[in-house]
Write a protein that holds these residues in place. Structure first.
Motif: not given
Length: 763
Positions: A182-209
């Motif tokens: 993973y790129r730096e920060g990319q794993r953290q993003l992927a885990v956050g997305v997975w947890r969001t789907i798992d809990t049925g919530k919304r996630l707002y992400v600022q992730a630089p280019t």
């Protein structure tokens, strides 16, 4: 088990003939529903209406649950299928109507163990209120033979789809991340997305280019595909769609079985531009349904259903590419499309968001664009010029008389503004006098459009009809978040129902998903975007730092140059001098971004760079011209090239100039939108709400433009480049607080000598 409604089953198997996009009155669904109820209420007391029914059938090793709602059942029983129409009453029932009624009758006969059963088609003519009833008696064996053929035909397709669903789920379970790490920060993003789907919530992400947002969101989403029926990947730009297509392609290369469809706007993909969607004018509409089934089966062979593939299959089977793509969307695993297909109440995909309650998942890319887009989608305007134009064209009709009254009403409003020497006025209530006339005009246009199918002014009437309908329907959304805005420009008057705060309506649209991930490189400040993009208290946010080495980017701030509107002429020479100094230190490609065309031209006239090539953005560029502009920024240029562009324009975001294709972005000004009436109204609204008016209307959107423009420079870990901010306001605390972490070590520069000293050391 496969579930399908009786109606959809019959339509899938038995639809035939031409596609005909004919005018349907806005009141048609409502009138049809009222007609159904009127017929049902006229039935005897023993009559039962709206009877839900379902039954599971075993067909070719498949379990198919067929569901439906019977309009009514007479005592006997007699199955009553009610159809409403504005056309003449048919003497014989339509074959598809009979098939639907027969299927209900067969299910009832099976449930009650009946050998024979009566079936009735009841037609109601909505204008005259006349009815025609056509009744037949059918042995159960005859119904079974008919319905089994329909099920057998559908089962061929259902088996194909079932097999694919199994393959998809199995492949998603086995899917590995497609890169070594993973790129730096990319794993953290992927885990956050997975947890969001798992809990049925919304996630707002600022992730630089550079973090890899698209892969970081799509990969965990497809891994969780058993939790939803369909993924919608929403983006504002064509480039965003291409990146999503490429990401799905990479995952398919790793073994994923996942069909992605890209929806293209009708006007862009149409094979017969300028023709009506009727068989008399378009050969792709003629016999459309006769060829649709084979076209769908052909399309199912492809996993990447991008524009080129849809066009290829549509041409091969001679079907309308746009309507065909909508049919494909029903079974595609992911739909890549513009925001409006989900959020715009005028064009959203009703087949998903009105007729279905299936669980959908939203990935919303480039979400910094969504607030302004949402205001446009939830606002509507009425122009006096358009009223006057149609009044003249429709002379001698009831429509013209109503428009005359409406024009006089608008004329009074314009005169009132002129008397007050004002360019605009606002009202906190919808304009009921205008709405009353528009509703009358809509009814008149509906009747006219049904009769005058070949009229020369038909398209003009249709255009005004849909604009009027949008205005009336927007008025139904009107609340404290809206204003009615009257704007005068010369002899023109526009009345707008203006949405100041789209957060509530965006929230209602987001409720159509079981979970959403809303992300961008520039969601800063995150509190602003979470507020305006409808975050609920239980939703979360994620801010990720840039993965790039700070030594690879030089951030300079010219801290003594004002670029406010009043001082632009005075500062233009200093800006030109700074640009000359910045590009003199290294040969390469640069883009200078300006707050307006006028300021850009002023500076351009003062630039003296005989050894450099200057490329200037023109307004209204076509897609081809945009591609030509970007193609000149190649990595093997032997001269310095400087693009002069407008901040917030087509080259301000969504372009990917990797490596030496772009070594510097020079950003003139803090990106504030030009002061205007509408933004001032937004400012006043948020000032009244919490005192954040200037920030919400001007500052935050402006800084978003700056961040997007700067983001064109450093695209990969090995890129090296300069971000040069020219405006003294960048050193004010409220702007410094919005700087991303990569900019925290910025260097202030006073003059051209400072610029050259710093950049010579950097390069």
């Amino acid at each position: 088990m496969i579930r399908i409604s009786v109606r959809n089953l019959i339509e899938f198997v038995l639809r035939s003939g031409d596609y005909r996009s004919e005018f349907t009155a806005s009141s048609r669904p409502v009138e049809g529903t009222k007609g159904h109820r009127r017929v049902q209420k006229s039935r005897p007391e023993s009559y039962r209406s709206e009877i839900s029914i379902s039954r599971v059938f075993s067909v070719n090793e498949l379990e198919i649950e067929v569901q439906g709602r019977i309009d009514g059942i007479f005592e006997g029983p007699v199955i009553d299928e009610i159809k409403t129409t504005y056309a003449e009453l048919p003497s014989e029932g339509h074959p598809m109507h009979w098939a639907q009624a027969k299927f209900y009758a067969w299910m009832v006969a099976l449930n009650r163990n009946l050998d024979v059963i009566d079936v009735q088609l009841t037609y109601l003519q909505l204008d005259s209120q006349q009815t025609r009833e056509i009744r037949n008696t059918f042995p159960r064996k005859e119904l079974e033979d008919c319905c089994r053929k329909i099920l057998d035909s559908y089962a061929e397709w259902a088996k194909l789809r079932t097999g694919w669903e199994i393959e998809k789920l199995q492949s998603a379970e086995k899917l590995e991340f497609p890169f070594d790490e993973y790129r730096e920060g990319q794993r953290q993003l992927a885990v956050g997305v997975w947890r969001t789907i798992d809990t049925g919530k919304r996630l707002y992400v600022q992730a630089p280019t550079g973090i890899g947002k698209t892969m970081g969101t799509i990969f965990p989403t497809v891994k969780a595909c058993e939790r939803y029926v369909k993924l919608f990947y929403l983006t504002a730009k064509t480039t965003g769609r291409a990146v999503a297509e490429n990401t799905f392609g990479i995952l398919r290369g790793g073994g994923l079985k996942f069909k992605s469809l890209t929806l293209t706007a009708k006007e862009k993909i149409c094979f017969s531009p300028g023709s009506a969607c009727v068989p008399e004018e378009c050969l792709f509409a003629e016999g459309y349904f006769d060829r649709l089934r084979e076209a769908l089966e052909d399309a199912h062979r492809y996993d990447n259903l991008d524009r080129a593939t849809i066009e290829e299959v549509a041409r091969r089977h001679r079907v309308c590419p746009f309507e065909f793509s909508l049919e494909v969307s029903l079974w595609a695993d992911a739909v890549i499309c513009d925001y409006n297909y989900v959020f715009d109440p005028r064009v959203y995909l009703r087949r998903f968001f009105l007729e279905s309650s299936d669980p959908y998942l939203f990935l919303i890319d480039e979400a910094h664009n969504l607030p302004d887009r949402a205001r446009d989608m939830y606002s509507a305007a009425l122009s006096k010029k358009d009223v006057l134009k149609l009044r003249r064209l429709a002379k001698g009709t009831d429509i013209a008389e109503t428009l005359k009254t409406l024009n006089n009403l608008l004329l009074e409003s314009r005169k009132s503004l002129e008397a007050d020497e004002s360019e605009f006025s606002t009202v906190s209530e919808p304009p009921e006098d205008i709405l009353k006339l528009l509703k009358l005009c809509i009814a008149q246009m509906e009747k006219w459009l049904v009769v005058h199918r070949g009229s020369e002014i038909r398209q003009d009437v249709l255009d005004f009809y849909f604009a009027s309908l949008a205005f009336v329907r927007t008025s139904e959304l009107f609340d404290e978040r809206y204003l009615a805005l009257y704007e005068k420009r010369r002899d023109e008057l526009t009345v707008m129902l203006y949405c100041l705060d789209p957060s509530f309506l965006l929230g209602k649209a987001l409720e159509k998903s079981v979970s959403s991930v809303i992300f961008s490189a520039t969601l800063s400040p995150i509190e602003y975007y979470m507020d305006i993009l409808a975050a609920a208290p239980e939703d979360s946010y994620l801010q990720l730092d840039s993965p790039f080495p700070r030594k690879n980017v030089a951030v300079l701030v010219a801290n003594r140059i004002p670029t406010t509107w009043k001082l632009r002429d005075q500062s233009a020479e200093n800006v030109a001098e700074m640009i000359r100094a910045a590009v003199a230190c290294r040969k390469g490609n640069y883009i200078a971004y300006f707050p307006s065309y006028r300021y850009m031209q002023t500076v351009l006239e003062l630039i003296e760079l005989p050894d450099a090539e200057l490329i200037v953005q023109e307004s209204g560029l076509s897609e081809g011209a945009r591609d030509e502009f970007l193609a000149r920024f190649s990595s093997d240029n032997d001269v310095t090239r400087i693009g002069f562009c407008v901040m917030g324009g087509v080259f301000g975001e969504g372009i990917d100039l990797v490596g030496d294709r772009l070594v510097g972005a020079i950003i003139v000004g803090v990106g504030l939108p030009q002061i205007n009436t509408r933004l001032d109204l937004i400012r006043d609204y948020y000032n009244d709400k919490d005192g954040s008016g200037f920030q919400y209307a001007y500052m935050y959107p402006g800084m978003g433009r700056v961040l997007q423009a700067a983001g064109r420079v450093i695209r990969t870990e090995t890129d090296k480049g300069v971000i040069f901010l020219i405006d003294e306001r960048f050193t004010h605390r409220r702007y410094l607080d919005l700087f991303p972490s990569l900019w925290k070590n910025y260097r202030p520069v006073r003059d051209a000598k400072d610029v050259q000293n710093l950049l010579k050391r950097f390069w």
